[in-house]
Each structure stands twice: as C-alpha cells, then as structure tokens.
Write a protein that holds these residues in place. Structure first.
Motif, PDB file in Angstrom:
ATOM      1  N   ALA A  75      12.374  -0.109 -19.998  1.00 15.28           N
ATOM      2  CA  ALA A  75      11.564  -0.863 -19.038  1.00 15.28           C
ATOM      3  C   ALA A  75      11.365  -0.065 -17.755  1.00 15.28           C
ATOM      4  O   ALA A  75      10.278  -0.085 -17.160  1.00 15.28           O
ATOM      5  N   LEU A  76      12.397   0.636 -17.322  1.00 13.75           N
ATOM      6  CA  LEU A  76      12.272   1.431 -16.102  1.00 13.75           C
ATOM      7  C   LEU A  76      11.312   2.602 -16.304  1.00 13.75           C
ATOM      8  O   LEU A  76      10.494   2.898 -15.424  1.00 13.75           O
ATOM      9  N   TRP A  77      11.396   3.270 -17.431  1.00 16.79           N
ATOM     10  CA  TRP A  77      10.460   4.372 -17.709  1.00 16.79           C
ATOM     11  C   TRP A  77       9.024   3.854 -17.771  1.00 16.79           C
ATOM     12  O   TRP A  77       8.101   4.488 -17.259  1.00 16.79           O
ATOM     13  N   THR A  78       8.861   2.702 -18.400  1.00 15.20           N
ATOM     14  CA  THR A  78       7.522   2.113 -18.500  1.00 15.20           C
ATOM     15  C   THR A  78       6.966   1.803 -17.120  1.00 15.20           C
ATOM     16  O   THR A  78       5.803   2.110 -16.813  1.00 15.20           O
ATOM     17  N   TRP A  79       7.793   1.216 -16.266  1.00 13.63           N
ATOM     18  CA  TRP A  79       7.283   0.854 -14.938  1.00 13.63           C
ATOM     19  C   TRP A  79       7.161   2.073 -14.030  1.00 13.63           C
ATOM     20  O   TRP A  79       6.360   2.066 -13.099  1.00 13.63           O
ATOM     21  N   LEU A  80       7.914   3.119 -14.303  1.00 13.70           N
ATOM     22  CA  LEU A  80       7.675   4.377 -13.599  1.00 13.70           C
ATOM     23  C   LEU A  80       6.258   4.860 -13.906  1.00 13.70           C
ATOM     24  O   LEU A  80       5.527   5.282 -13.001  1.00 13.70           O
ATOM     25  N   GLY A  81       5.870   4.780 -15.179  1.00 12.97           N
ATOM     26  CA  GLY A  81       4.498   5.151 -15.533  1.00 12.97           C
ATOM     27  C   GLY A  81       3.474   4.314 -14.796  1.00 12.97           C
ATOM     28  O   GLY A  81       2.485   4.841 -14.276  1.00 12.97           O
ATOM     29  N   MET A  82       3.719   3.011 -14.707  1.00 12.40           N
ATOM     30  CA  MET A  82       2.778   2.131 -14.019  1.00 12.40           C
ATOM     31  C   MET A  82       2.665   2.479 -12.539  1.00 12.40           C
ATOM     32  O   MET A  82       1.564   2.509 -11.976  1.00 12.40           O
ATOM     33  N   THR A  83       3.787   2.765 -11.891  1.00 12.35           N
ATOM     34  CA  THR A  83       3.729   3.078 -10.466  1.00 12.35           C
ATOM     35  C   THR A  83       3.106   4.441 -10.217  1.00 12.35           C
ATOM     36  O   THR A  83       2.420   4.641  -9.211  1.00 12.35           O
ATOM     37  N   GLY A 115       0.787  -1.230   0.000  1.00 15.73           N
ATOM     38  CA  GLY A 115       0.000   0.000   0.000  1.00 15.73           C
ATOM     39  C   GLY A 115       0.816   1.275   0.000  1.00 15.73           C
ATOM     40  O   GLY A 115       0.287   2.345   0.323  1.00 15.73           O
ATOM     41  N   LYS A 116       2.075   1.193  -0.395  1.00 16.02           N
ATOM     42  CA  LYS A 116       2.947   2.370  -0.403  1.00 16.02           C
ATOM     43  C   LYS A 116       3.324   2.728  -1.838  1.00 16.02           C
ATOM     44  O   LYS A 116       4.494   2.771  -2.219  1.00 16.02           O
ATOM     45  N   ALA A 117       2.296   2.997  -2.637  1.00 18.40           N
ATOM     46  CA  ALA A 117       2.523   3.277  -4.058  1.00 18.40           C
ATOM     47  C   ALA A 117       3.309   4.571  -4.257  1.00 18.40           C
ATOM     48  O   ALA A 117       4.098   4.685  -5.207  1.00 18.40           O
ATOM     49  N   ASP A 118       3.093   5.565  -3.413  1.00 19.33           N
ATOM     50  CA  ASP A 118       3.845   6.814  -3.538  1.00 19.33           C
ATOM     51  C   ASP A 118       5.345   6.557  -3.388  1.00 19.33           C
ATOM     52  O   ASP A 118       6.159   7.104  -4.142  1.00 19.33           O
ATOM     53  N   THR A 119       5.707   5.745  -2.402  1.00 21.07           N
ATOM     54  CA  THR A 119       7.118   5.418  -2.192  1.00 21.07           C
ATOM     55  C   THR A 119       7.665   4.623  -3.368  1.00 21.07           C
ATOM     56  O   THR A 119       8.809   4.823  -3.792  1.00 21.07           O
ATOM     57  N   ALA A 120       6.841   3.721  -3.920  1.00 15.18           N
ATOM     58  CA  ALA A 120       7.260   2.949  -5.089  1.00 15.18           C
ATOM     59  C   ALA A 120       7.533   3.871  -6.272  1.00 15.18           C
ATOM     60  O   ALA A 120       8.507   3.672  -7.016  1.00 15.18           O
ATOM     61  N   ALA A 121       6.687   4.872  -6.456  1.00 17.99           N
ATOM     62  CA  ALA A 121       6.888   5.813  -7.557  1.00 17.99           C
ATOM     63  C   ALA A 121       8.182   6.602  -7.370  1.00 17.99           C
ATOM     64  O   ALA A 121       8.932   6.830  -8.332  1.00 17.99           O
ATOM     65  N   ARG A 122       8.469   7.011  -6.136  1.00 19.26           N
ATOM     66  CA  ARG A 122       9.724   7.732  -5.887  1.00 19.26           C
ATOM     67  C   ARG A 122      10.932   6.831  -6.134  1.00 19.26           C
ATOM     68  O   ARG A 122      11.960   7.280  -6.663  1.00 19.26           O
ATOM     69  N   LEU A 123      10.802   5.552  -5.766  1.00 17.85           N
ATOM     70  CA  LEU A 123      11.884   4.604  -6.022  1.00 17.85           C
ATOM     71  C   LEU A 123      12.136   4.465  -7.527  1.00 17.85           C
ATOM     72  O   LEU A 123      13.288   4.479  -7.979  1.00 17.85           O
ATOM     73  N   MET A 124      11.066   4.332  -8.304  1.00 16.93           N
ATOM     74  CA  MET A 124      11.216   4.194  -9.749  1.00 16.93           C
ATOM     75  C   MET A 124      11.754   5.474 -10.375  1.00 16.93           C
ATOM     76  O   MET A 124      12.516   5.428 -11.357  1.00 16.93           O
ATOM     77  N   LEU A 125      11.383   6.610  -9.839  1.00  7.04           N
ATOM     78  CA  LEU A 125      11.926   7.862 -10.346  1.00  7.04           C
ATOM     79  C   LEU A 125      13.438   7.910 -10.134  1.00  7.04           C
ATOM     80  O   LEU A 125      14.195   8.330 -11.025  1.00  7.04           O
ATOM     81  N   PRO A 128      -0.154  13.736 -16.189  1.00 11.68           N
ATOM     82  CA  PRO A 128       0.821  14.119 -17.221  1.00 11.68           C
ATOM     83  C   PRO A 128       2.184  13.476 -17.000  1.00 11.68           C
ATOM     84  O   PRO A 128       2.852  13.079 -17.962  1.00 11.68           O
ATOM     85  N   ALA A 129       2.606  13.350 -15.734  1.00 12.68           N
ATOM     86  CA  ALA A 129       3.903  12.733 -15.448  1.00 12.68           C
ATOM     87  C   ALA A 129       3.917  11.270 -15.868  1.00 12.68           C
ATOM     88  O   ALA A 129       4.907  10.779 -16.436  1.00 12.68           O
ATOM     89  N   ALA A 130       2.815  10.544 -15.600  1.00 11.74           N
ATOM     90  CA  ALA A 130       2.749   9.140 -15.997  1.00 11.74           C
ATOM     91  C   ALA A 130       2.764   9.007 -17.514  1.00 11.74           C
ATOM     92  O   ALA A 130       3.473   8.160 -18.071  1.00 11.74           O
ATOM     93  N   GLY A 131       1.992   9.841 -18.198  1.00 14.33           N
ATOM     94  CA  GLY A 131       1.981   9.802 -19.656  1.00 14.33           C
ATOM     95  C   GLY A 131       3.355  10.083 -20.237  1.00 14.33           C
ATOM     96  O   GLY A 131       3.782   9.440 -21.206  1.00 14.33           O
ATOM     97  N   LEU A 132       4.056  11.040 -19.644  1.00 14.35           N
ATOM     98  CA  LEU A 132       5.404  11.360 -20.106  1.00 14.35           C
ATOM     99  C   LEU A 132       6.341  10.174 -19.921  1.00 14.35           C
ATOM    100  O   LEU A 132       7.160   9.865 -20.800  1.00 14.35           O
TER     101      LEU A 132
END
Length: 218
Positions: free
Chosen positions: A119-127, A98-108, A138-142
C-alpha cells in the motif's frame, strides 16, 4: 465524418453496456467518457486533415475518480485506521495544501521504513504522479510495479496504477491494469462497482481516441 464516428462509438458503447448487463447506475461513467471525448473533439478537431497520432498536450487527460473518492477507495482496498495511516494522512494533507513534492518525499521515507508494504509503494506512486503534475515518471512506474510485485493477488496496486496511467494520458496502457484489478476484486467487495465503472469509462475513452485518430473516408 468525425462526428459520425463519435456517434457510432457512443451507440456501440451503450449497446455493449446493455448487452453485458452492466447496471444503469454505472452508465454515468460511460456518459462522462463520451462527453469528455466529444468536448475535446469540438475544441481541437480538424476533420479536413488526415489522421495522425498526436501526443496529449497536457498530462492530465482523464480523472475518472476524484481525489476524495481515491482516498476512500484506498481505505476500502487497503484498510482503514491501520498502522500505515502515519504516512497516508500527512501525505493527503500536504497534497491538499499544494505541497505534493513534500508528500512524495514523506512517502519515500515511509517505504524506506516499511519496505514490504504494498500500500505504501502504491501511494508513493500516486504522490509522485501528483508531484509531477499528472505525468508518469519512471520513478512512479517503479513504485507502482513494486506494489504489484509485493501483492500480486491484491486489486489495489493494479487499480491505482491503471488510474494513474489514465490520468497521465495513457488510457490504452491503463486498461490491462484495470482489468487485472477487476479480476482480483471479490464479487461482494464494496468498491467493485467503482473499479468496474472506472474500467468502462477508460475503455470508452480509448475507443474514442482510436476513432478520432482514423483518417477521414475519401
């Protein structure tokens, strides 16, 4: 009239599946889309009112492939036990807890460390989509488009972008990306039936949305 339109769309959809020679093992995707559309119509429709486009009240409208399957497809498309797992596995664990925000920061941080990895950019979008509760920011789309740019002939970025758009309630926008992913998927790829099945489901959902938006005949 609304129920008649839904029945007509269903009949046409399954007729098209048979005409195209789609394996019956994939028909369940179509059945799922029809059931989803029919359920939504039963709960929300007002056949007596004139038709008008309506925005989805929730971002998550369709989830053609479950979270576990999406991770499996990521491995199938981008490779398993690669150097990128240092980012993928912790991000997966954070999302499950349940820590999707932290996951997104990790992928960033991961894309900053390895900026040429699609692959990393793609999964950044997913997170980012997960962190935003299913909406396409907009950030996910980018992030997704960066993945596509880095690997224009790879089906993975286009597939996951399409799936994220569908989840965000934009199946019409998702279809071109899923078609692109299917074109880029080798005939013998293990994940080709999943790409094909997801495209079928989302196409049928888009057709049902269009049919439901039509004004009733006078």
């Amino acid at each position: 009239m609304g129920w008649a339109m839904l029945a007509l769309v269903g009949a046409l959809a399954f007729g098209l599946l048979a005409l195209l020679g789609v394996p019956r093992t994939l028909w369940s995707f179509g059945a799922a889309a029809l059931m989803l559309g029919a359920t939504g119509y039963a709960l929300q429709a007002r056949p007596g009112l004139s038709g008008a486009p309506v925005a989805a009240s929730r971002a998550v409208e369709v989830d053609a492939v479950g979270a576990t399957k999406m991770r499996e497809l990521r491995s199938a498309m981008f490779g398993q036990f690669t150097a990128l797992d240092y980012a993928f596995y912790p991000a997966d664990a954070l999302i499950r807890s349940g820590k999707a925000d932290t996951a997104a920061r990790l992928m960033l941080g991961a894309v900053r460390q390895t900026p040429q990895a699609p692959a990393l950019w793609t999964w950044l979008g997913m997170t980012l989509v997960e962190a935003d509760q299913g909406t396409m920011s907009p950030a996910a789309g980018l992030a997704f488009r960066r993945g596509v740019t880095l690997a224009p002939k790879h089906p993975g970025p286009a597939f996951f972008y399409g799936m994220a758009l569908a989840r965000a309630g934009q199946p019409e926008a998702a279809i071109p990306w899923l078609r692109r992913a299917l074109r880029l998927t080798p005939d013998g790829a293990s994940y080709r039936p999943d790409v094909q099945g997801a495209l079928i489901q989302i196409q049928m959902l888009a057709a049902m949305r269009a049919a439901a938006a039509q004004p009733p005949a006078e």
